[in-house]
Write a protein that holds these residues in place. Structure first.
Motif, PDB file in Angstrom:
ATOM      1  N   LEU A  31       0.844  -1.197   0.000  1.00  0.00           N
ATOM      2  CA  LEU A  31       0.000   0.000   0.000  1.00  0.00           C
ATOM      3  C   LEU A  31       0.882   1.250   0.000  1.00  0.00           C
ATOM      4  CD1 LEU A  31      -2.721  -1.019   2.624  1.00  0.00           C
ATOM      5  CD2 LEU A  31      -2.890  -1.073   0.129  1.00  0.00           C
ATOM      6  N   PRO A  32       0.548   2.258  -0.814  1.00  0.00           N
ATOM      7  CA  PRO A  32       1.382   3.459  -0.900  1.00  0.00           C
ATOM      8  C   PRO A  32       1.523   4.154   0.457  1.00  0.00           C
ATOM      9  CG  PRO A  32      -0.245   3.407  -2.674  1.00  0.00           C
ATOM     10  CD  PRO A  32      -0.612   2.307  -1.723  1.00  0.00           C
ATOM     11  N   GLY A  33       2.757   4.333   0.897  1.00  0.00           N
ATOM     12  CA  GLY A  33       2.991   5.057   2.152  1.00  0.00           C
ATOM     13  C   GLY A  33       2.860   4.218   3.399  1.00  0.00           C
ATOM     14  N   GLY A  34       2.300   3.027   3.303  1.00  0.00           N
ATOM     15  CA  GLY A  34       2.145   2.178   4.478  1.00  0.00           C
ATOM     16  C   GLY A  34       1.240   2.804   5.529  1.00  0.00           C
ATOM     17  N   ALA A  35       1.484   2.436   6.786  1.00  0.00           N
ATOM     18  CA  ALA A  35       0.642   2.910   7.889  1.00  0.00           C
ATOM     19  C   ALA A  35       1.179   4.180   8.535  1.00  0.00           C
ATOM     20  CB  ALA A  35       0.523   1.814   8.948  1.00  0.00           C
ATOM     21  N   ASP A  36       2.418   4.547   8.240  1.00  0.00           N
ATOM     22  CA  ASP A  36       3.058   5.652   8.952  1.00  0.00           C
ATOM     23  C   ASP A  36       2.314   6.984   8.801  1.00  0.00           C
ATOM     24  OD1 ASP A  36       5.766   4.396   9.886  1.00  0.00           O
ATOM     25  OD2 ASP A  36       5.517   3.759   7.818  1.00  0.00           O
ATOM     26  N   LEU A  37       1.979   7.338   7.570  1.00  0.00           N
ATOM     27  CA  LEU A  37       1.281   8.615   7.356  1.00  0.00           C
ATOM     28  C   LEU A  37      -0.101   8.605   7.988  1.00  0.00           C
ATOM     29  CD1 LEU A  37       1.970  10.055   3.802  1.00  0.00           C
ATOM     30  CD2 LEU A  37       2.588  10.979   6.018  1.00  0.00           C
ATOM     31  N   VAL A  38      -0.759   7.461   7.955  1.00  0.00           N
ATOM     32  CA  VAL A  38      -2.100   7.369   8.536  1.00  0.00           C
ATOM     33  C   VAL A  38      -2.030   7.549  10.049  1.00  0.00           C
ATOM     34  CG1 VAL A  38      -4.199   5.991   8.693  1.00  0.00           C
ATOM     35  CG2 VAL A  38      -2.732   5.788   6.680  1.00  0.00           C
ATOM     36  N   VAL A  39      -1.006   6.979  10.674  1.00  0.00           N
ATOM     37  CA  VAL A  39      -0.805   7.158  12.116  1.00  0.00           C
ATOM     38  C   VAL A  39      -0.646   8.640  12.444  1.00  0.00           C
ATOM     39  CG1 VAL A  39       0.840   6.799  14.005  1.00  0.00           C
ATOM     40  CG2 VAL A  39       0.146   4.879  12.587  1.00  0.00           C
ATOM     41  N   MET A  40       0.171   9.334  11.668  1.00  0.00           N
ATOM     42  CA  MET A  40       0.404  10.761  11.927  1.00  0.00           C
ATOM     43  C   MET A  40      -0.843  11.596  11.676  1.00  0.00           C
ATOM     44  SD  MET A  40       4.322  11.478  10.728  1.00  0.00           S
ATOM     45  CE  MET A  40       4.224  10.747   9.105  1.00  0.00           C
ATOM     46  N   LEU A  41      -1.556  11.283  10.611  1.00  0.00           N
ATOM     47  CA  LEU A  41      -2.767  12.036  10.283  1.00  0.00           C
ATOM     48  C   LEU A  41      -3.832  11.869  11.361  1.00  0.00           C
ATOM     49  CD1 LEU A  41      -4.410  13.744   8.313  1.00  0.00           C
ATOM     50  CD2 LEU A  41      -5.065  11.648   7.131  1.00  0.00           C
ATOM     51  N   LEU A  42      -4.090  10.631  11.769  1.00  0.00           N
ATOM     52  CA  LEU A  42      -5.111  10.378  12.789  1.00  0.00           C
ATOM     53  C   LEU A  42      -4.699  10.954  14.143  1.00  0.00           C
ATOM     54  CD1 LEU A  42      -6.225   6.706  11.991  1.00  0.00           C
ATOM     55  CD2 LEU A  42      -7.463   8.820  11.522  1.00  0.00           C
ATOM     56  N   SER A  43      -3.410  10.894  14.465  1.00  0.00           N
ATOM     57  CA  SER A  43      -2.940  11.449  15.737  1.00  0.00           C
ATOM     58  C   SER A  43      -3.096  12.956  15.755  1.00  0.00           C
ATOM     59  CB  SER A  43      -1.470  11.066  15.967  1.00  0.00           C
ATOM     60  OG  SER A  43      -1.320   9.673  16.040  1.00  0.00           O
ATOM     61  N   TRP A  44      -2.846  13.596  14.627  1.00  0.00           N
ATOM     62  CA  TRP A  44      -3.043  15.049  14.551  1.00  0.00           C
ATOM     63  C   TRP A  44      -4.516  15.398  14.728  1.00  0.00           C
ATOM     64  CZ3 TRP A  44      -5.837  18.484  11.693  1.00  0.00           C
ATOM     65  CH2 TRP A  44      -5.476  19.819  11.812  1.00  0.00           C
ATOM     66  N   GLN A  45      -5.383  14.603  14.120  1.00  0.00           N
ATOM     67  CA  GLN A  45      -6.815  14.872  14.222  1.00  0.00           C
ATOM     68  C   GLN A  45      -7.367  14.545  15.609  1.00  0.00           C
ATOM     69  OE1 GLN A  45      -8.205  12.393  11.001  1.00  0.00           O
ATOM     70  NE2 GLN A  45      -8.324  14.114   9.569  1.00  0.00           N
ATOM     71  N   ARG A  46      -6.812  13.493  16.258  1.00  0.00           N
ATOM     72  CA  ARG A  46      -7.335  13.044  17.550  1.00  0.00           C
ATOM     73  C   ARG A  46      -6.192  12.869  18.556  1.00  0.00           C
ATOM     74  NH1 ARG A  46     -10.996   8.040  15.122  1.00  0.00           N
ATOM     75  NH2 ARG A  46     -11.827   9.168  13.320  1.00  0.00           N
ATOM     76  N   PRO A  47      -5.596  13.955  19.007  1.00  0.00           N
ATOM     77  CA  PRO A  47      -4.437  13.850  19.913  1.00  0.00           C
ATOM     78  C   PRO A  47      -4.745  13.119  21.218  1.00  0.00           C
ATOM     79  CG  PRO A  47      -5.231  16.117  19.756  1.00  0.00           C
ATOM     80  CD  PRO A  47      -5.916  15.359  18.683  1.00  0.00           C
ATOM     81  N   ALA A  48      -5.994  13.154  21.670  1.00  0.00           N
ATOM     82  CA  ALA A  48      -6.358  12.457  22.906  1.00  0.00           C
ATOM     83  C   ALA A  48      -6.277  10.938  22.744  1.00  0.00           C
ATOM     84  CB  ALA A  48      -7.764  12.859  23.347  1.00  0.00           C
ATOM     85  N   HIS A  49      -6.338  10.448  21.496  1.00  0.00           N
ATOM     86  CA  HIS A  49      -6.301   9.013  21.217  1.00  0.00           C
ATOM     87  C   HIS A  49      -4.939   8.572  20.684  1.00  0.00           C
ATOM     88  CE1 HIS A  49     -10.926   9.401  20.586  1.00  0.00           C
ATOM     89  NE2 HIS A  49     -10.606   9.253  21.866  1.00  0.00           N
ATOM     90  N   LEU A  50      -3.920   9.358  20.927  1.00  0.00           N
ATOM     91  CA  LEU A  50      -2.583   9.100  20.381  1.00  0.00           C
ATOM     92  C   LEU A  50      -2.099   7.688  20.706  1.00  0.00           C
ATOM     93  CD1 LEU A  50       0.434  11.531  20.543  1.00  0.00           C
ATOM     94  CD2 LEU A  50       0.694   9.220  21.403  1.00  0.00           C
ATOM     95  N   PHE A  51      -2.194   7.298  21.983  1.00  0.00           N
ATOM     96  CA  PHE A  51      -1.693   5.985  22.389  1.00  0.00           C
ATOM     97  C   PHE A  51      -2.517   4.865  21.759  1.00  0.00           C
ATOM     98  CE2 PHE A  51      -1.312   2.362  25.342  1.00  0.00           C
ATOM     99  CZ  PHE A  51       0.074   2.233  25.363  1.00  0.00           C
ATOM    100  N   LEU A  52      -3.838   5.023  21.724  1.00  0.00           N
ATOM    101  CA  LEU A  52      -4.709   4.011  21.115  1.00  0.00           C
ATOM    102  C   LEU A  52      -4.371   3.820  19.642  1.00  0.00           C
ATOM    103  CD1 LEU A  52      -7.191   2.123  21.097  1.00  0.00           C
ATOM    104  CD2 LEU A  52      -8.605   4.152  20.660  1.00  0.00           C
TER     105      LEU A  52
END
Length: 217
Positions: A31-52
């Protein structure tokens, strides 16, 4: 094209989509970019759920890696044939010295470290599956937590400008980034679903974080 479309659709699922992206990417589906960018994008959108977010991505990576690991136990030599022989020998030597440490470093390392080769070698040398799971989970969790933290810190939301200021000031253009991850169509599609200021800020945050991770290796 099909894989890019698949990743774009999975992005709309949020955290469950991240789990599937991480699983597929670790199982050998490119998959293009793997999971790394998705982790960063979701963490930026939901900082309270960073660890989850980091834990979910790590679990998906563990399960996907287990699929590749079990395939390698029977067909590993054939699958490794696409890697240079000297590189195969070098990875096998690292496993002979300390299999857990070798796999842990591989899970932590940024591209272009051949992570898949390490997983295949783990299957070929019959590494104990419990040690394999522990090394993959620890390495991925540390990596994803670091990426999530960088996304939140580098992408801190600016103060909302007044309406008059917004009307007078043109919208900033996204910065240029040499990382191929930042230029992937799937990430562009995800950014287009955000409000204008959010698009620029998420793009800035993830570009900085991804470039930093790539250069740090």
């Amino acid at each position: 094209m099909i894989l890019e479309t698949l990743k774009t659709k999975l992005l709309t699922l949020g955290i469950p989509g991240l789990f599937l992206i991480s699983f597929l990417d670790s199982a050998g589906v490119p998959l293009p970019g793997g999971a790394d960018l998705v982790v960063m994008l979701l963490s930026w959108q939901r900082p309270a759920h960073l660890f989850l977010i980091a834990v979910v991505a790590a679990l998906g990576s563990v399960l996907g890696s287990l699929v590749l690991y079990h395939i390698a136990r029977t067909k590993g030599d054939a699958m490794m044939s696409r890697f240079p022989k000297d590189k195969q020998d070098w990875v096998k030597e690292q496993f002979r010295r300390n299999d857990i440490l070798a796999l842990l470093v591989a899970m932590l390392g940024p591209p272009p470290l051949p992570t898949k080769l390490f997983v295949l070698v783990a299957g070929v040398v019959r590494m104990d599956w419990r040690r394999f799971v522990a090394a993959v989970f620890a390495g991925r969790l540390i990596r994803f937590l670091g990426e999530a933290y960088l996304a939140v810190k580098l992408g801190a939301r600016p103060r909302r400008p007044s309406r008059s200021t917004t009307l007078r000031s043109p919208a900033p253009s996204p910065p240029q980034c040499s990382s191929t991850y930042c230029c992937s169509d799937s990430f562009s599609a995800a950014r287009e679903r955000q409000p204008p200021r959010t698009v620029d800020h998420v793009f800035t945050c993830t570009c900085r974080a991804t470039c930093w991770l790539s250069c740090s290796g």
